[in-house]
Design an enzyme around this catalytic site. Structure first.
Site, PDB file in Angstrom:
ATOM      1  N   GLY A  12       0.780  -1.237   0.000  1.00 29.02           N
ATOM      2  CA  GLY A  12       0.000   0.000   0.000  1.00 29.02           C
ATOM      3  C   GLY A  12       0.812   1.288   0.000  1.00 29.02           C
ATOM      4  O   GLY A  12       0.349   2.311   0.511  1.00 29.02           O
ATOM      5  N   THR A  13       2.013   1.273  -0.621  1.00 28.56           N
ATOM      6  CA  THR A  13       2.755   2.544  -0.661  1.00 28.56           C
ATOM      7  C   THR A  13       2.061   3.557  -1.571  1.00 28.56           C
ATOM      8  O   THR A  13       2.144   4.759  -1.325  1.00 28.56           O
ATOM      9  CB  THR A  13       4.225   2.350  -1.102  1.00 28.56           C
ATOM     10  OG1 THR A  13       4.257   1.875  -2.440  1.00 28.56           O
ATOM     11  CG2 THR A  13       4.970   1.403  -0.185  1.00 28.56           C
ATOM     12  N   ASN A 108      -6.042   3.008 -12.694  1.00 26.45           N
ATOM     13  CA  ASN A 108      -5.018   2.045 -12.273  1.00 26.45           C
ATOM     14  C   ASN A 108      -3.635   2.678 -12.392  1.00 26.45           C
ATOM     15  O   ASN A 108      -3.404   3.505 -13.266  1.00 26.45           O
ATOM     16  CB  ASN A 108      -5.073   0.807 -13.189  1.00 26.45           C
ATOM     17  CG  ASN A 108      -4.035  -0.245 -12.827  1.00 26.45           C
ATOM     18  OD1 ASN A 108      -3.857  -0.591 -11.656  1.00 26.45           O
ATOM     19  ND2 ASN A 108      -3.340  -0.780 -13.829  1.00 26.45           N
ATOM     20  N   HIS A 110       0.172   1.568 -13.215  1.00 23.18           N
ATOM     21  CA  HIS A 110       0.969   0.446 -13.730  1.00 23.18           C
ATOM     22  C   HIS A 110       2.450   0.853 -13.730  1.00 23.18           C
ATOM     23  O   HIS A 110       2.777   1.942 -14.203  1.00 23.18           O
ATOM     24  CB  HIS A 110       0.516   0.069 -15.146  1.00 23.18           C
ATOM     25  CG  HIS A 110       1.261  -1.121 -15.665  1.00 23.18           C
ATOM     26  ND1 HIS A 110       1.018  -2.392 -15.215  1.00 23.18           N
ATOM     27  CD2 HIS A 110       2.285  -1.219 -16.548  1.00 23.18           C
ATOM     28  CE1 HIS A 110       1.854  -3.236 -15.809  1.00 23.18           C
ATOM     29  NE2 HIS A 110       2.626  -2.548 -16.628  1.00 23.18           N
TER      30      HIS A 110
HETATM   31  C1  GAR Z   1       3.034  -0.953  -7.481  1.00 24.15           C
HETATM   32  O1  GAR Z   1       4.326  -0.896  -8.032  1.00 24.15           O
HETATM   33  C2  GAR Z   1       1.993  -0.932  -8.584  1.00 24.15           C
HETATM   34  O2  GAR Z   1       2.340  -0.119  -9.654  1.00 24.15           O
HETATM   35  C3  GAR Z   1       1.980  -2.370  -8.994  1.00 24.15           C
HETATM   36  O3  GAR Z   1       2.035  -3.075  -7.772  1.00 24.15           O
HETATM   37  C4  GAR Z   1       2.794  -2.310  -6.813  1.00 24.15           C
HETATM   38  C5  GAR Z   1       1.979  -2.182  -5.541  1.00 24.15           C
HETATM   39  O4  GAR Z   1       2.727  -1.561  -4.527  1.00 24.15           O
HETATM   40  N1  GAR Z   1       0.808  -2.693  -9.761  1.00 24.15           N
HETATM   41  C6  GAR Z   1       0.838  -3.514 -10.803  1.00 24.15           C
HETATM   42  O5  GAR Z   1       1.837  -4.122 -11.162  1.00 24.15           O
HETATM   43  C7  GAR Z   1      -0.483  -3.644 -11.533  1.00 24.15           C
HETATM   44  N2  GAR Z   1      -0.308  -4.287 -12.800  1.00 24.15           N
HETATM   45  P1  GAR Z   1       2.034  -0.864  -3.279  1.00 24.15           P
HETATM   46  O6  GAR Z   1       1.072  -1.879  -2.645  1.00 24.15           O
HETATM   47  O7  GAR Z   1       3.175  -0.551  -2.358  1.00 24.15           O
HETATM   48  O8  GAR Z   1       1.322   0.359  -3.751  1.00 24.15           O
END
Ligand code: GAR
Length: 208
Positions: A12-13, A108, A110
């Site tokens: 969840g950053t 979203n 990405h």
């Molecule tokens: C993030 O890097 C996001 O861009 C990616 O997952 C990570 C979640 O990190 N999403 C994808 O790859 C979607 N295709 P977070 O939980 O620390 O925000």
């Protein structure tokens, strides 16, 4: 004020970046009213609790049919009165029901410059592994609307990030988050909340 519901699966950053952006006034015209996780153990739920944000959990595996899961998620988002749905590291694919109920109202983030390193199977560290394997010199992040094509919806904002000698997927993931994701996701959300994004012919046009 628009109600922003953030969908998460992990650390969840990006959610934290949204919470910080709301507090500092970067997000105008919107408020994070609920965090929904696909994973009851996600640290993102702790971030929601720490900031007194309502939360809920919905797991794909609790529904034998995908269509029932799709309906339940749609009903939950409607129940939470979502005006905007943000996928911030949400790793469960969305179905037709939810995408059509929230057309051009789901954003979203990405971790690559779409159309590179995107589509089914490209999530999290895998995206950065693929970029390093190819040897590209620039990668980045993309904030886009969600449609039925995986990572194929109208692009709202992109930001490039340099790849450096000695990068590992983990190092690159961190740089892409810090330099791109945590900036463009709140910016895209703020533009949406101020009604500054119009979708024309599958292109997101940013107005004044
Ligand atoms: C993030 O890097 C996001 O861009 C990616 O997952 C990570 C979640 O990190 N999403 C994808 O790859 C979607 N295709 P977070 O939980 O620390 O925000």
């Amino acid at each position: 004020m628009k109600n922003i519901v953030v969908l998460v699966s992990g650390g969840g950053t990006n959610l934290q970046a949204l919470i910080d952006a709301e507090k500092s006034g970067v997000i105008k015209g919107g408020k994070i009213t609920c965090v929904i996780s696909s994973n009851p153990e996600a640290y993102a739920l702790q971030r929601a609790a720490d900031n007194n944000i309502d939360s809920a959990v919905i797991r794909r595996k609790d529904y034998s049919e995908f269509s029932d899961y799709d309906k339940a998620l749609t009903a939950l988002l409607k129940d939470k009165k979502a005006d905007l749905v943000v996928l911030a590291g949400f790793l469960t694919i969305l179905g037709h029901e939810v995408i059509s109920a929230f057309e051009n109202r789901i954003i979203n983030i990405h971790p690559a410059l779409i159309p590179s390193f995107c589509g089914e199977g490209f999530y999290g560290l895998r995206v950065h592994e693929a970029a390093l394997e190819k040897g590209v010199k620039l990668t980045g992040a993309t904030a886009h609307f969600v449609n039925e094509e995986c990572d194929g919806g109208p692009i709202i904002i992109q930001k490039a990030v340099e790849i450096k000698n000695g990068d590992t997927p983990e190092i690159l993931q961190k740089r892409v988050m810090e330099e791109a994701e945590w900036k463009i996701l709140p910016e895209a959300v703020s533009l949406f909340c101020q009604d500054k994004i119009k979708v024309i012919d599958n292109h997101a046009v940013i107005g004044e």
